[in-house]
Structure formats: structure tokens, C-alpha cells
Write a protein that holds these residues in place. Structure first.
Motif, PDB file in Angstrom:
ATOM      1  N   SER A   2     -59.420  -2.089 -63.365  1.00  0.00           N
ATOM      2  CA  SER A   2     -60.512  -1.337 -63.583  1.00  0.00           C
ATOM      3  C   SER A   2     -61.671  -1.981 -62.868  1.00  0.00           C
ATOM      4  CB  SER A   2     -61.083  -1.434 -65.021  1.00  0.00           C
ATOM      5  OG  SER A   2     -62.151  -0.997 -65.302  1.00  0.00           O
ATOM      6  N   LYS A   4     -64.668  -2.067 -63.738  1.00  0.00           N
ATOM      7  CA  LYS A   4     -65.590  -2.208 -64.958  1.00  0.00           C
ATOM      8  C   LYS A   4     -65.557  -3.767 -65.291  1.00  0.00           C
ATOM      9  CE  LYS A   4     -65.651   2.359 -67.022  1.00  0.00           C
ATOM     10  NZ  LYS A   4     -65.182   2.940 -68.263  1.00  0.00           N
ATOM     11  N   GLU A   6     -65.134  -7.152 -67.107  1.00  0.00           N
ATOM     12  CA  GLU A   6     -64.600  -7.378 -68.294  1.00  0.00           C
ATOM     13  C   GLU A   6     -65.286  -8.225 -69.288  1.00  0.00           C
ATOM     14  OE1 GLU A   6     -59.957  -8.046 -68.416  1.00  0.00           O
ATOM     15  OE2 GLU A   6     -60.593 -10.015 -69.397  1.00  0.00           O
ATOM     16  N   CYS A  65     -67.766  -1.075 -69.427  1.00  0.00           N
ATOM     17  CA  CYS A  65     -67.211  -2.490 -69.335  1.00  0.00           C
ATOM     18  C   CYS A  65     -65.600  -1.902 -70.049  1.00  0.00           C
ATOM     19  CB  CYS A  65     -67.700  -3.303 -70.189  1.00  0.00           C
ATOM     20  SG  CYS A  65     -69.389  -3.829 -69.865  1.00  0.00           S
ATOM     21  N   LYS A  66     -65.058  -2.965 -69.497  1.00  0.00           N
ATOM     22  CA  LYS A  66     -63.766  -3.031 -70.263  1.00  0.00           C
ATOM     23  C   LYS A  66     -63.756  -4.163 -71.151  1.00  0.00           C
ATOM     24  CE  LYS A  66     -58.767  -4.546 -69.329  1.00  0.00           C
ATOM     25  NZ  LYS A  66     -58.339  -4.419 -70.588  1.00  0.00           N
ATOM     26  N   HIS A 117     -67.031   2.925 -72.628  1.00  0.00           N
ATOM     27  CA  HIS A 117     -66.245   1.667 -72.344  1.00  0.00           C
ATOM     28  C   HIS A 117     -64.606   1.904 -72.277  1.00  0.00           C
ATOM     29  CE1 HIS A 117     -70.125  -0.222 -72.721  1.00  0.00           C
ATOM     30  NE2 HIS A 117     -70.087   0.249 -73.898  1.00  0.00           N
ATOM     31  N   ASP A 118     -63.986   1.046 -71.707  1.00  0.00           N
ATOM     32  CA  ASP A 118     -62.418   1.088 -71.951  1.00  0.00           C
ATOM     33  C   ASP A 118     -62.040  -0.302 -72.839  1.00  0.00           C
ATOM     34  OD1 ASP A 118     -62.078   2.870 -69.958  1.00  0.00           O
ATOM     35  OD2 ASP A 118     -61.770   1.412 -68.294  1.00  0.00           O
ATOM     36  N   GLU A 120     -59.832  -2.268 -75.599  1.00  0.00           N
ATOM     37  CA  GLU A 120     -58.415  -2.869 -76.089  1.00  0.00           C
ATOM     38  C   GLU A 120     -58.511  -3.476 -77.140  1.00  0.00           C
ATOM     39  OE1 GLU A 120     -55.670  -6.211 -74.416  1.00  0.00           O
ATOM     40  OE2 GLU A 120     -56.427  -4.858 -72.820  1.00  0.00           O
TER      41      GLU A 120
END
Length: 147
Positions: A2, A4, A6, A65-66, A117-118, A120
């Protein structure tokens, strides 16, 4: 990979009594910089504070963002990693037992805050000496004492 930025996020909620006065805390780490957030409510539940911590952390981000969110809340982690949230939505915000999902509006706020956002999800063990998790726990407890 990405493009983006982190951001590492740790979140926690606390409640004195359930329901009772509650607080939430979050630490955001980006590019070696840290930002602490905290807040609370006079009459709430632990789950609501856990959720509010995630929502406020995501809302604090100024651009997509990630985001790697660390939480000790099995409910939040499982909702996103085990597909519960999709199932709830498909059933009109009802659980498999047909009962309404608690805190629907907070789940909706969380989904909205996640949207750009991504994200996790990482489950951490609570009160296990993980420094950043202990820190957000202290922030949440401190915030809860203001109520």
C-alpha cells in the motif's frame, strides 16, 4: 504494498461497574511519533468504551491509512476477523439467535470511520504485560475516573 501511510493503533476501554462510568484510550503510532487519545462517559458499558476507542482512533486520522489496530476485545476482533459484522448486516443487524445486535449505532460509526482506511485487526491478550496495551488500559481507566 500500500502507498498509504501505516499507522499502528492500540485501543482499550474500561468501565467501573458494567454499566457505570467508563473510559477509553488509544495510542496511535506513525513514523516514530505517538499520539494519545482518551475520553469517557458517565454511564456506559465496557463494550461501548472498547468500540469508542477504535472509532476515535480512526476519526483522528487525517487521510486514508493502512491501520493495524491492536485490541484485547474479543468481540471487536471476532466481529471483523470472523465475518460476524457482515452476517449481522445481512440479517438486518440481528445475531444468529435473531436478537438485535447490541450497540448497532457504534458498529455503524466504526464501519463509517474504517471506510477510507485499510484496517488490519490484531488480538492482544489483556493484562499480559504488553506495554502499549497496558498504556491504553491506563488511559481508559484514568478517563473513566473523571466520571
Amino acid at each position: 504494498m500500500s502507498d498509504k501511510p501505516e499507522v499502528i493503533v492500540y485501543t482499550d476501554g474500561a468501565c467501573s461497574g458494567n454499566p457505570g462510568p467508563g473510559g477509553w484510550g488509544a495510542v496511535l503510532i506513525w513514523n516514530g511519533k505517538e499520539k494519545e487519545l482518551m475520553g469517557g462517559e458517565p454511564q456506559t458499558t465496557n463494550n461501548r468504551m472498547e468500540m469508542q476507542a477504535v472509532i476515535e482512533a480512526l476519526r483522528a486520522l487525517k487521510k486514508p491509512c493502512k491501520v493495524i489496530i491492536h485490541s484485547d476485545s474479543a468481540l471487536i476482533i471476532n466481529a471483523f476477523t470472523k465475518g460476524w459484522i457482515e452476517s449481522w448486516q445481512k440479517r438486518g443487524w440481528r445475531k444468529s439467535n435473531k436478537k438485535p445486535v447490541e450497540n448497532k449505532e457504534l458498529w455503524q460509526h466504526m464501519l463509517q470511520a474504517m471506510d477510507p482506511h485499510d484496517v488490519e485487526w490484531v488480538k492482544v491478550k489483556g493484562h499480559a504485560g504488553i506495554e502499549l496495551n497496558e498504556r491504553v488500559d491506563r488511559l481508559a481507566v484514568t478517563a473513566s475516573k473523571k466520571y
